[in-house]
Motif scaffolding. Structure first.
Motif, PDB file in Angstrom:
ATOM      1  N   LEU A  96      -8.844  10.076  45.087  1.00  0.00           N
ATOM      2  CA  LEU A  96      -8.842  10.349  46.527  1.00  0.00           C
ATOM      3  C   LEU A  96      -9.162   9.109  47.352  1.00  0.00           C
ATOM      4  N   ASN A  97      -9.538   8.015  46.689  1.00  0.00           N
ATOM      5  CA  ASN A  97      -9.829   6.752  47.359  1.00  0.00           C
ATOM      6  C   ASN A  97     -10.962   6.913  48.366  1.00  0.00           C
ATOM      7  N   MET A  98     -12.116   7.401  47.860  1.00  0.00           N
ATOM      8  CA  MET A  98     -13.293   7.507  48.713  1.00  0.00           C
ATOM      9  C   MET A  98     -14.540   7.391  47.835  1.00  0.00           C
ATOM     10  N   PRO A  99     -15.672   7.029  48.410  1.00  0.00           N
ATOM     11  CA  PRO A  99     -16.912   6.946  47.626  1.00  0.00           C
ATOM     12  C   PRO A  99     -17.291   8.307  47.049  1.00  0.00           C
ATOM     13  N   GLN A 100     -17.861   8.291  45.838  1.00  0.00           N
ATOM     14  CA  GLN A 100     -18.260   9.541  45.196  1.00  0.00           C
ATOM     15  C   GLN A 100     -19.230  10.340  46.056  1.00  0.00           C
ATOM     16  N   GLU A 101     -20.182   9.635  46.711  1.00  0.00           N
ATOM     17  CA  GLU A 101     -21.203  10.356  47.474  1.00  0.00           C
ATOM     18  C   GLU A 101     -20.626  11.071  48.689  1.00  0.00           C
ATOM     19  N   ASN A 102     -19.434  10.660  49.145  1.00  0.00           N
ATOM     20  CA  ASN A 102     -18.790  11.375  50.238  1.00  0.00           C
ATOM     21  C   ASN A 102     -17.979  12.564  49.736  1.00  0.00           C
ATOM     22  N   LEU A 103     -17.522  12.488  48.501  1.00  0.00           N
ATOM     23  CA  LEU A 103     -16.840  13.631  47.897  1.00  0.00           C
ATOM     24  C   LEU A 103     -17.834  14.765  47.644  1.00  0.00           C
ATOM     25  N   ILE A 104     -18.967  14.444  47.071  1.00  0.00           N
ATOM     26  CA  ILE A 104     -20.056  15.411  46.856  1.00  0.00           C
ATOM     27  C   ILE A 104     -21.316  14.607  46.574  1.00  0.00           C
ATOM     28  N   THR A 105     -22.447  15.019  47.103  1.00  0.00           N
ATOM     29  CA  THR A 105     -23.655  14.228  46.918  1.00  0.00           C
ATOM     30  C   THR A 105     -24.118  14.290  45.465  1.00  0.00           C
ATOM     31  N   PRO A 106     -24.603  13.186  44.913  1.00  0.00           N
ATOM     32  CA  PRO A 106     -25.110  13.202  43.536  1.00  0.00           C
ATOM     33  C   PRO A 106     -26.215  14.228  43.330  1.00  0.00           C
ATOM     34  N   ASP A 107     -27.050  14.440  44.351  1.00  0.00           N
ATOM     35  CA  ASP A 107     -28.133  15.417  44.216  1.00  0.00           C
ATOM     36  C   ASP A 107     -27.582  16.818  44.016  1.00  0.00           C
ATOM     37  N   THR A 108     -26.510  17.152  44.715  1.00  0.00           N
ATOM     38  CA  THR A 108     -25.905  18.472  44.554  1.00  0.00           C
ATOM     39  C   THR A 108     -25.370  18.653  43.139  1.00  0.00           C
ATOM     40  N   VAL A 109     -24.713  17.629  42.621  1.00  0.00           N
ATOM     41  CA  VAL A 109     -24.185  17.709  41.254  1.00  0.00           C
ATOM     42  C   VAL A 109     -25.328  17.905  40.261  1.00  0.00           C
ATOM     43  N   ARG A 110     -26.417  17.155  40.457  1.00  0.00           N
ATOM     44  CA  ARG A 110     -27.555  17.286  39.538  1.00  0.00           C
ATOM     45  C   ARG A 110     -28.138  18.699  39.573  1.00  0.00           C
ATOM     46  N   ARG A 111     -28.300  19.233  40.761  1.00  0.00           N
ATOM     47  CA  ARG A 111     -28.917  20.561  40.886  1.00  0.00           C
ATOM     48  C   ARG A 111     -28.053  21.642  40.227  1.00  0.00           C
ATOM     49  N   VAL A 112     -26.750  21.573  40.443  1.00  0.00           N
ATOM     50  CA  VAL A 112     -25.865  22.578  39.854  1.00  0.00           C
ATOM     51  C   VAL A 112     -25.849  22.450  38.329  1.00  0.00           C
ATOM     52  N   CYS A 113     -25.903  21.216  37.832  1.00  0.00           N
ATOM     53  CA  CYS A 113     -25.874  21.027  36.375  1.00  0.00           C
ATOM     54  C   CYS A 113     -27.216  21.375  35.722  1.00  0.00           C
ATOM     55  N   TRP A 114     -28.312  21.187  36.441  1.00  0.00           N
ATOM     56  CA  TRP A 114     -29.626  21.492  35.861  1.00  0.00           C
ATOM     57  C   TRP A 114     -29.879  23.000  35.816  1.00  0.00           C
ATOM     58  N   GLU A 115     -29.523  23.681  36.904  1.00  0.00           N
ATOM     59  CA  GLU A 115     -29.678  25.134  36.953  1.00  0.00           C
ATOM     60  C   GLU A 115     -28.347  25.766  37.343  1.00  0.00           C
ATOM     61  N   PRO A 116     -27.407  25.828  36.404  1.00  0.00           N
ATOM     62  CA  PRO A 116     -26.082  26.383  36.737  1.00  0.00           C
ATOM     63  C   PRO A 116     -26.161  27.881  36.949  1.00  0.00           C
ATOM     64  N   PRO A 117     -25.204  28.436  37.662  1.00  0.00           N
ATOM     65  CA  PRO A 117     -25.153  29.898  37.792  1.00  0.00           C
ATOM     66  C   PRO A 117     -25.058  30.539  36.408  1.00  0.00           C
ATOM     67  N   LYS A 118     -25.643  31.717  36.268  1.00  0.00           N
ATOM     68  CA  LYS A 118     -25.618  32.393  34.965  1.00  0.00           C
ATOM     69  C   LYS A 118     -24.186  32.616  34.490  1.00  0.00           C
ATOM     70  N   ASN A 119     -23.340  33.013  35.434  1.00  0.00           N
ATOM     71  CA  ASN A 119     -21.913  33.134  35.125  1.00  0.00           C
ATOM     72  C   ASN A 119     -21.208  32.050  35.908  1.00  0.00           C
ATOM     73  N   ALA A 120     -20.849  30.948  35.244  1.00  0.00           N
ATOM     74  CA  ALA A 120     -20.310  29.787  35.961  1.00  0.00           C
ATOM     75  C   ALA A 120     -18.848  30.000  36.323  1.00  0.00           C
ATOM     76  N   SER A 121     -18.591  31.089  37.048  1.00  0.00           N
ATOM     77  CA  SER A 121     -17.239  31.375  37.533  1.00  0.00           C
ATOM     78  C   SER A 121     -16.977  30.547  38.783  1.00  0.00           C
ATOM     79  N   PRO A 122     -15.718  30.411  39.191  1.00  0.00           N
ATOM     80  CA  PRO A 122     -15.438  29.668  40.430  1.00  0.00           C
ATOM     81  C   PRO A 122     -16.206  30.223  41.632  1.00  0.00           C
ATOM     82  N   ASP A 123     -16.259  31.539  41.755  1.00  0.00           N
ATOM     83  CA  ASP A 123     -16.980  32.115  42.902  1.00  0.00           C
ATOM     84  C   ASP A 123     -18.461  31.765  42.860  1.00  0.00           C
TER      85      ASP A 123
END
Length: 424
Positions: free
Chosen positions: A366-393
């Motif tokens: 997409l030719n943009m900085p990673q932190e503008n695509l999604i913040t690293p903190d958000t990625v960490r939080r979702v990966c550390w405590e993912p939804p029980k059912n990791a469905s798209p919704d």
């Protein structure tokens, strides 16, 4: 059409979307003077009333900038506000002489404000009664469009073909009277913001990112003021050297005493007492002013009264009971540092590695900085405590809960769903 608009039209974008130009771009044209000359500084109610009337009668978006005295004065208040609008020209307003600009803010409230790095200026503008309802951030637009350099001077040069003088960006804007060379620089900072905004809007539209940018701009405009930092003394530079709780108490007492002096004198805290000097005293725990004088940062230039007030702060910390000493570290909200994941939760470490790689690859496409695509903190939080059912919704709901914008959710949800899937 203005001269700058003609230049933008002739060159399209000198550096389209951050990619190298096909041909060597011509040398930028130095922009030396504002089109209508340096406007007079507005420092009285009568002059401000005329500016309000002029800008109310103008049309289109409003270019806005503010100058602070960072490193010289306490806090981040504005010491000069610059504006430009079609039909109104440019204005330079002194918030010392005109501390309440709410009347100007009101007549501009329904207009789009153009700022460069908006989050830097919005707090000091809010203090004087100016808060936009909608904005266009040219720095953020440049990031989303993929420009490698997004400072105002670099953007004006690569997009419009003009060079701006940037020699006065770090001066003491609380100086009065302000020199003409500083005022010229300040006026030129808003001279081309409207032209830059229009060119960047076209480029974002070409790349299919304009709606993404609008979501980002709306998020900035609607964001509440940042809450005060908890335990700001913990951010003292060199704090990592301080291990013992008694030493931490010394840092806290010296930081608090310094802040009180800086606030009273309206001077930058670093000019009262440096962070390095605070840490030196915390490590040494000097018993008296004579020992304190021998430490770096407390030399012969410091007066006896100053030495005594710093020693008094140290003595207060040394006298505290153990129950009142600060704890070694702040309780961290959210996941631990990624370097600890492999030991604490190996499965989470695998999820994070996969998510980071996928986000990095998409950001590059997409030719943009990673932190503008999604913040690293958000990625960490979702990966550390993912939804029980990791469905798209479920992933979409988690991302929205962490403040991700709709366009970000649409782009990264498929990546995270795959990264969160259990290994076969």
């Amino acid at each position: 059409m203005t001269d700058a608009q003609e230049t933008a039209a002739d060159t399209s974008l000198r550096t389209t979307g951050g990619a190298p130009p096909d041909d060597v771009a011509p040398a930028p044209i130095p922009l030396l003077e504002p089109r209508e000359g340096i406007p007079p500084v507005v420092a009285s109610d009568d002059a401000l009333a005329r500016v309000i009337a002029d800008f109310a009668a103008g049309s289109g978006p409003v270019a806005v900038d503010a100058e602070r005295a960072s490193g010289y004065r306490y806090g981040q208040r504005a010491y000069l506000v610059q504006l430009r609008r079609d039909g109104a020209g440019s204005a330079l307003i002194d918030p010392v002489g005109c501390p309440d600009l709410s009347g100007l803010g009101e007549v501009l409230s329904g207009s789009e404000w153009i700022l460069h790095a908006a989050t830097q200026d919005l707090p000091c503008l809010r203090e004087i009664g100016m808060t936009p309802t909608g904005l266009f951030d040219t720095e953020l637009a440049g990031r989303l469009a993929g420009f490698p350099r997004v400072g105002l001077g670099a953007m004006v040069e690569s997009v419009l073909g003009y060079s701006l003088e940037k020699g006065h960006s770090a001066v003491d804007w609380s100086t009065r009277p302000l020199p003409d060379s500083w005022l010229r620089y300040a006026a030129l900072d808003v001279e081309l913001l409207i032209d830059l905004r229009n060119a960047l809007e076209d480029e974002l539209d070409r790349q299919g990112k304009l709606e993404w940018a609008r979501e980002e701009f709306d998020a900035i405009a609607s964001a509440p003021p940042a809450p005060p930092r908890k335990d700001p003394w913990r951010r003292t530079s060199g704090m990592h050297k301080v291990r013992r709780r008694r030493q931490m108490a010394v840092v806290r007492e010296l930081w608090t005493a310094r802040d009180q002096v800086a606030r009273r004198r309206d001077i930058s805290p670093g000019k009262v007492l440096g962070d390095a000097a605070i840490v030196e005293a915390a490590l040494a725990l000097p018993p008296n002013t004579q020992a304190l004088t021998a430490l770096p940062g407390y030399g012969h230039r410091m007066g006896r009264r100053q030495l005594e007030q710093w020693q008094a702060a140290i003595d207060r910390a040394k006298a505290l009971p153990d129950t009142e000493l600060p704890q070694p570290g702040q309780t961290l909200a959210g996941p631990p540092p990624p370097r600890a994941w492999a030991d604490k939760d190996p499965a989470a470490a695998v999820r994070l590695s996969a998510a980071r790689a996928a986000v990095s690859e998409l950001a590059e496409r997409l030719n943009m900085p990673q932190e503008n695509l999604i913040t690293p903190d958000t990625v960490r939080r979702v990966c550390w405590e993912p939804p029980k059912n990791a469905s798209p919704d479920a992933v979409e709901t988690a991302l929205a809960g962490y403040g991700a914008r709709r366009w970000q959710i649409e782009q990264v949800t498929p990546l995270l769903v795959r990264a969160l899937a259990p290994a076969a």
